[in-house]
Design a protein around this motif. Sequence first.
Motif, PDB file in Angstrom:
ATOM      1  N   TRP A 184      -5.131  90.494 -93.765  1.00 48.42           N
ATOM      2  CA  TRP A 184      -5.412  89.932 -92.441  1.00 48.42           C
ATOM      3  C   TRP A 184      -4.207  90.127 -91.528  1.00 48.42           C
ATOM      4  CZ3 TRP A 184      -8.651  84.839 -91.888  1.00 48.42           C
ATOM      5  CH2 TRP A 184      -9.901  85.020 -92.502  1.00 48.42           C
ATOM      6  N   THR A 185      -4.480  90.397 -90.251  1.00 49.97           N
ATOM      7  CA  THR A 185      -3.368  90.569 -89.291  1.00 49.97           C
ATOM      8  C   THR A 185      -2.902  89.202 -88.785  1.00 49.97           C
ATOM      9  OG1 THR A 185      -4.880  90.696 -87.418  1.00 49.97           O
ATOM     10  CG2 THR A 185      -4.309  92.783 -88.505  1.00 49.97           C
ATOM     11  N   LEU A 186      -1.710  89.199 -88.194  1.00 52.22           N
ATOM     12  CA  LEU A 186      -1.161  87.948 -87.647  1.00 52.22           C
ATOM     13  C   LEU A 186      -2.082  87.389 -86.560  1.00 52.22           C
ATOM     14  CD1 LEU A 186       2.633  88.895 -87.371  1.00 52.22           C
ATOM     15  CD2 LEU A 186       1.557  87.453 -89.081  1.00 52.22           C
ATOM     16  N   GLU A 187      -2.684  88.307 -85.782  1.00 51.59           N
ATOM     17  CA  GLU A 187      -3.581  87.874 -84.704  1.00 51.59           C
ATOM     18  C   GLU A 187      -4.816  87.186 -85.287  1.00 51.59           C
ATOM     19  OE1 GLU A 187      -5.343  89.797 -80.589  1.00 51.59           O
ATOM     20  OE2 GLU A 187      -5.173  91.074 -82.359  1.00 51.59           O
ATOM     21  N   LYS A 188      -5.377  87.765 -86.336  1.00 56.02           N
ATOM     22  CA  LYS A 188      -6.574  87.188 -86.963  1.00 56.02           C
ATOM     23  C   LYS A 188      -6.270  85.808 -87.546  1.00 56.02           C
ATOM     24  CE  LYS A 188     -10.444  88.405 -89.940  1.00 56.02           C
ATOM     25  NZ  LYS A 188     -11.042  89.379 -90.849  1.00 56.02           N
ATOM     26  N   CYS A 189      -5.045  85.636 -88.097  1.00 57.76           N
ATOM     27  CA  CYS A 189      -4.653  84.332 -88.662  1.00 57.76           C
ATOM     28  C   CYS A 189      -4.286  83.335 -87.564  1.00 57.76           C
ATOM     29  CB  CYS A 189      -3.452  84.486 -89.593  1.00 57.76           C
ATOM     30  SG  CYS A 189      -3.828  85.404 -91.084  1.00 57.76           S
TER      31      CYS A 189
END
Length: 642
Positions: free
Chosen positions: A66-71
């Motif tokens: 998962w990307t930082l944006e998604k988290c």
Amino acid sequence: MAAWDLSVAVEDLGADAPPITVSVTSDLHIGGVILKLVEKSQVKRDWSDHALWWEQKQQWLLRTAWTLEKCGIQADAGLIFMPQHKPLRLGLPNGLNLRLRVCFSGPVFRTVLGICKMLNIRRPEELSLLRPVEEKKRKKDRDLSEELYDLTEVPLTSVSRPCLYNGMPAHFADSPKTEKVYKMLSVAQPAPPPEAIAKLYRPASVVDKAHIHSRWLDSSRSLMEQGVQENDRLWLRFKYYCFHDLEPKYDAVRLTQMYEQARWAILLEDIECTEEEMLLFGAIQYHINKLSLSEPQTMTSSPAMDDLDSALQCLEVKLVGADSSPQDMLENLTAPELNDYLKIFRPKRLTLKGYKQYWFKFKDASISYYKSKEESLGEPIQQINLKGCEAAPDVNVAGQKFCIKLLIPAPEGMNEVYLRCENEEQYSSWMAACRLASKGKSLADSSFQSEVQSIRSFLAMQQTNPNTHTDDSMSINTHSLVSPRYSKKYKAKQLTPRILEAYQNVAQLSLTDALLRFLQIWQALPDFGISLVVVRFKGSRKDEVLGIAPNRLIRIDLGVGEVVKTWRYNNMRQWNVNWDIRQVAIEFDGNVNIAFSCVTADCKIVHEFIGGYIFMSTRSREQSDTLNEELFHKLTGGHEAL
């Protein structure tokens, strides 16, 4: 994408070390952040067990793709890079305190699986973790710190059934220190002195008992998410009281810990029992203590014998379904029944009428009674359907009192009926029949004879033989074998001969048989396996108690402590939880709907108990080695699980 700085604290560098700042972009995945962290820390070590913990949100970032944006992570997120396995102090049912390395990032259900695998306890789904009840420490006790056995260096095994070496798992046979710990796990501990029992927490009321059950951890969330920190103290206990596939040969630790949990429930008056039963429990404890000290504990078995056992087990399963002879089939077509003269008593307010004798007929799952045997061909005075009833013993062998207390479901609550039998033989058959009928089974069921036999052997144990004298009266520490209530009621010299009389009936049992017999009598107690929660039913103005048992839910009046109503799981159509208003709603057959909110515990605990017991009923002997973890979470997880 614009790069920005993310600060991450690395736990292994120490509390005083400054956080490491790495330059990231919003489309960088969690795995990439960990890689940059490790490179920048310049510490050469194995980082494979480490993961990121988001302190503000109290959650693990375990999905490395998962990307930082998604988290939803931004520059101000306080992340900590820490190991997923940490030391935990664990109190076992036998009072042993261990320090071992457990998983803090996976669901508690999986953490318990890991602990049980290491301690060699099969059927880990029956156990769970709960927060301990804090005992009030007196000033003089503060110096005495509990003895802690450190097992943090013992490796966790990946195999489902560990290799046995000298009767113990190989990972315990590495050093004399761990061997000693395994012996303490698998052998019943000596009885504690009465002073130690008196200091322990004893629930004084139904509400106190309910408060204990509000301490269970949520099985679908991790330890860290529930505020458990490194080196915190938790208890490991049997949570679900349906013990599947008990094999003394493989279950030395499981059997011993089960016995210890039962013993402490009785000694601390967590479960009610009569004076005769208490003396019998005391006698079996005394016998087990004697054998544990004298018998060398080796449960050795050769692999060839194990293979033979499993082959015979498969054959047994196949033969059960084999064709029966025409004669057997004819016998099965005509349903068996019981007929005899019994006495009945129905307590009603302001009546002092005693027992009346009638001719009783037991057929299928109901009892009919008539004025006499001659009139049994006509219409009965009354027919009572026993499906879903509660059948409890009301027995005093010395006083020749053999009664069966029946609580029969009725629209407005539970009707109470007492049946009085003449002798042990009659009581054993009728009590076994009532127990089967309560589960919806008839007398044709294969378990009827074994049920009769177990009731007979239990009654035989309660018979006293005052002529037998033993010379053990000096070595017996009576007050350690009975609960404080009886310690206060009787002096040691009054209790000792009575316990030794009961001991004569169990003195021939082997250690394993004595443990199994103790558990069998514990399971036969009317209050066995009931976990209590204080609830408020919809439309009611007062708090009541909900008892959650392996096969039913029980509504209990808080003021009197009497059973008001019982609902069985096999009549349940569905149950729902409204997580916003924290209310549990259950629908049963016959348009029966109940709804309640929980007072002492979170409604997730009740939801998990009901789902857990339904999961336990799906286990079968053929699939004994496979655990359907996904099904467990579907039945017990909250809306987060879905």
